[in-house]
Design a protein around this motif. Structure first.
Motif, short mmCIF file in Angstrom:
data_model
loop_
_atom_site.label_atom_id
_atom_site.label_comp_id
_atom_site.label_asym_id
_atom_site.label_seq_id
_atom_site.Cartn_x
_atom_site.Cartn_y
_atom_site.Cartn_z
N UNK A 107 53.53 36.87 52.20
CA UNK A 107 53.48 35.54 53.33
C UNK A 107 51.80 35.23 52.26
N UNK A 108 51.62 34.39 51.71
CA UNK A 108 50.57 33.63 50.74
C UNK A 108 49.29 33.43 51.86
N UNK A 109 49.88 33.50 52.35
CA UNK A 109 48.02 33.01 53.57
C UNK A 109 47.60 33.93 53.73
N UNK A 110 48.16 35.12 53.61
CA UNK A 110 47.24 36.16 53.51
C UNK A 110 46.29 37.01 52.38
N UNK A 111 47.05 36.04 51.81
CA UNK A 111 45.88 36.96 50.07
C UNK A 111 44.94 35.75 50.06
N UNK A 112 43.68 35.74 49.74
CA UNK A 112 42.15 35.24 49.62
C UNK A 112 41.95 34.73 48.35
N UNK A 113 42.26 35.55 47.24
CA UNK A 113 42.14 35.65 45.87
C UNK A 113 43.74 35.63 45.50
N UNK A 114 43.52 34.35 44.32
CA UNK A 114 43.91 34.06 43.19
C UNK A 114 44.37 33.98 41.78
N UNK A 115 44.50 34.13 40.63
CA UNK A 115 44.72 34.06 39.35
C UNK A 115 45.42 32.54 39.46
N UNK A 116 45.76 32.52 38.16
CA UNK A 116 45.86 31.76 36.93
C UNK A 116 47.55 32.19 36.93
N UNK A 117 48.74 31.38 36.76
CA UNK A 117 49.11 32.11 36.59
C UNK A 117 49.92 31.92 35.16
N UNK A 118 51.42 32.80 35.11
CA UNK A 118 51.42 33.06 33.67
C UNK A 118 53.28 32.98 33.58
N UNK A 119 53.42 31.61 32.66
CA UNK A 119 55.27 31.36 32.60
C UNK A 119 55.81 31.91 32.28
N UNK A 120 56.96 32.17 32.80
CA UNK A 120 58.18 33.30 32.61
C UNK A 120 59.32 32.63 32.35
#
Length: 124
Positions: A107-120
């Motif tokens: 569940x993404x709501x449980x994560x506090x820190x996010x980074x910029x994504x990378x395109x695949x």
């Protein structure tokens, strides 16, 4: 806290990629790490995660093809993408949660820190 996902690219169906999640300031081995992806026009979805205690989860759509692993010496968490399919095309994000449970959360709501994504992008 900054997370950075890298390793994306344009590949053909059946190819492999290795994504890496690196962090500044925090030690990833002390965090639960999740990989998520978001395809155009779709909601972000969980792909895989690893708990602080080593518990691992994979989405059914990637089970048997993707492998998540930690490299504590490098302070990174990798996601090996094998047998890629066009439907794997998305922006991939890594996220960190200060949780210490045996199992990890999709569940993404449980994560506090996010980074910029990378395109695949998987295309022939």
């Amino acid at each position: 806290v900054q997370l950075q996902a890298s390793g994306g690219g344009l590949v053909q169906p059946g190819d492999s990629l290795r994504l890496s999640c690196a962090a500044s300031i925090i030690t990833l081995s002390s965090y639960e790490i999740g990989w998520f992806r978001q395809a155009p026009g779709q909601e972000r979805e969980g792909v895989s995660c690893v708990s602080q205690r080593g518990g691992i989860w994979y989405a059914d759509s990637v089970k048997g093809r993707f492998i998540i692993s930690r490299d504590n010496a490098k302070n990174t968490v990798s996601l090996q993408l094998n047998s890629l399919k066009p439907e794997d095309t998305a922006v991939y994000y890594c996220a960190a949660a200060p949780r210490s449970f045996a199992s990890c959360s999709s569940e993404e709501g449980r994560y506090s820190y996010w980074g910029r994504g990378t395109q695949v992008t998987v295309s022939s």
